[in-house]
Design an enzyme around this catalytic site. Structure first.
Site, PDB file in Angstrom:
ATOM      1  N   ASP A  46       0.845  -1.203   0.000  1.00  0.00           N
ATOM      2  CA  ASP A  46       0.000   0.000   0.000  1.00  0.00           C
ATOM      3  C   ASP A  46       0.883   1.257   0.000  1.00  0.00           C
ATOM      4  OD1 ASP A  46       0.838  -0.112   2.622  1.00  0.00           O
ATOM      5  OD2 ASP A  46      -1.154   0.057   3.510  1.00  0.00           O
ATOM      6  N   SER A  47       2.211   1.062   0.009  1.00  0.00           N
ATOM      7  CA  SER A  47       3.142   2.158  -0.277  1.00  0.00           C
ATOM      8  C   SER A  47       2.852   2.728  -1.668  1.00  0.00           C
ATOM      9  CB  SER A  47       4.598   1.682  -0.185  1.00  0.00           C
ATOM     10  OG  SER A  47       4.777   0.486  -0.919  1.00  0.00           O
ATOM     11  N   ASP A  85      -1.141  -6.255  -0.395  1.00  0.00           N
ATOM     12  CA  ASP A  85      -1.244  -5.595   0.903  1.00  0.00           C
ATOM     13  C   ASP A  85      -2.693  -5.177   1.146  1.00  0.00           C
ATOM     14  OD1 ASP A  85       0.160  -4.818   3.108  1.00  0.00           O
ATOM     15  OD2 ASP A  85       1.140  -3.102   2.163  1.00  0.00           O
ATOM     16  N   LYS A 115      -1.170  -9.505   2.838  1.00  0.00           N
ATOM     17  CA  LYS A 115      -0.404  -9.046   4.009  1.00  0.00           C
ATOM     18  C   LYS A 115      -1.286  -8.081   4.793  1.00  0.00           C
ATOM     19  CE  LYS A 115       3.098  -5.841   3.854  1.00  0.00           C
ATOM     20  NZ  LYS A 115       2.541  -4.815   4.770  1.00  0.00           N
ATOM     21  N   GLU A 117      -1.331  -5.604   8.687  1.00  0.00           N
ATOM     22  CA  GLU A 117      -0.474  -5.024   9.719  1.00  0.00           C
ATOM     23  C   GLU A 117      -1.019  -5.310  11.120  1.00  0.00           C
ATOM     24  OE1 GLU A 117       0.127  -0.833   8.974  1.00  0.00           O
ATOM     25  OE2 GLU A 117       0.921  -1.194   6.972  1.00  0.00           O
ATOM     26  N   GLU A 184       9.451  -4.335  10.462  1.00  0.00           N
ATOM     27  CA  GLU A 184       9.863  -3.032   9.927  1.00  0.00           C
ATOM     28  C   GLU A 184      10.398  -2.138  11.042  1.00  0.00           C
ATOM     29  OE1 GLU A 184       7.071  -1.154   7.288  1.00  0.00           O
ATOM     30  OE2 GLU A 184       8.239   0.707   7.189  1.00  0.00           O
TER      31      GLU A 184
HETATM   32  O1  KIV Z   1       3.521  -1.149   1.644  1.00  0.00           O
HETATM   33  C1  KIV Z   1       4.682  -1.570   1.624  1.00  0.00           C
HETATM   34  O2  KIV Z   1       5.458  -1.329   0.690  1.00  0.00           O
HETATM   35  C2  KIV Z   1       5.131  -2.364   2.759  1.00  0.00           C
HETATM   36  C3  KIV Z   1       6.591  -2.655   2.855  1.00  0.00           C
HETATM   37  C4  KIV Z   1       7.254  -1.482   3.483  1.00  0.00           C
HETATM   38  C5  KIV Z   1       6.876  -3.895   3.621  1.00  0.00           C
HETATM   39  O3  KIV Z   1       4.356  -2.726   3.582  1.00  0.00           O
END
Ligand code: KIV
Length: 265
Positions: A46-47, A85, A115, A117, A184
């Protein structure tokens, strides 16, 4: 090299002491380049919100945005495990919501895992998803979706109580069925202890060399993000400048009539 990386394969890599290589991707070409380069896991992070869409954080990213970009990455990747994510609010409201949203990633976008969090309230979500066959990667330490609660991005687990908490959360994620966990921005020694304690692989970002694998945000490592480069990221190329030079050369050539060539010349 296996022809297709799977969640169980990553566990085997840990057992055999083989490092896991993970990068983010958000579109077809980057997914395909990473796949062809032998990257084991491609995270559609989600970056996306920051490095591709220009938002200030990951919080505005929606399920529809993630599905759109995950589908493109999946079309480019054949060997790597593609992990999607789960964006903010797609798994925190209820287990039912989380199942529906995680299911969309597999059904509509073709991802092979998701993924999410944190731990605590998220543990029942991890249990349910893994019970119904959706592989889950955890993410602990500095979890960007909670950055307002943390008061910004900083190293987590420097204090003993916080370190113990992260260690317990990692164990809880493993017990709930997660196949791997991203660590992280935590101290290297804490990452080492968690890596030794768990049978599932740890993937570090700003967590030092003792994790079972490493992940970087691709735009940080290829120099394609203009706002900042995190301290932990190594920049292997400065694409921003290379692309800008190419654009400037093109503009000069169009303005001066060098490109396109006149026919016959
Ligand atoms: O969103 C992302 O790119 C991430 C990485 C920093 C692991 O969660």
């Amino acid at each position: 090299m296996v022809s297709k990386v799977t969640a169980p394969h990553l566990r085997k890599m840990k057992a055999e002491g083989e490092k896991i290589v993970m990068l983010t991707a958000y579109d077809y070409p980057t997914g395909k380049i990473a796949d062809q380069a032998g990257v084991d896991v491609i995270l559609v992070g989600d970056s996306l919100g920051e490095v591709v869409l220009g938002f200030e954080s990951t919080l505005p990213v929606t399920m529809d945005m993630m599905i759109h970009h995950t589908s493109a990455v999946v079309r480019g990747a054949s060997r790597a495990l593609v992990v999607a994510d789960m964006p903010f609010l797609s798994y925190q409201v209820s287990v039912e919501d989380a199942v529906r949203n995680a299911g969309r990633f597999l059904q509509e976008a073709g991802a092979q895992a998701v993924k999410l969090e944190g731990a605590g309230p998220v543990i029942p979500v991890v249990e349910r998803l893994t019970q119904i066959g959706i592989p889950v990667m955890g993410h602990l330490g500095m979890t960007p979706q909670s950055e307002h609660q943390f008061g910004g991005r900083r190293i987590h687990g420097k204090e003993k109580a916080e370190a113990i908490h992260i260690q317990e959360d990692a164990r809880a994620l493993q017990d709930a069925g997660a196949f791997a966990v991203v660590l992280e921005l935590i101290p290297h020694e804490l990452a080492r202890q968690i890596t030794e304690d768990l049978s599932i692989p740890t993937i570090g970002i700003g967590a030092g060399p003792y994790c079972d694998g490493q992940v970087l945000v691709t735009h940080d490592m290829i120099g394609l993000y203009d706002r900042f480069v995190p301290k932990h990221a190594k920049q292997y190329v400065k694409l921003w400048e290379l692309i800008q030079d190419a654009f400037r050369s093109y503009a000069d050539e169009v303005r001066s009539g060098v490109f396109p060539k006149r026919s016959g010349s």
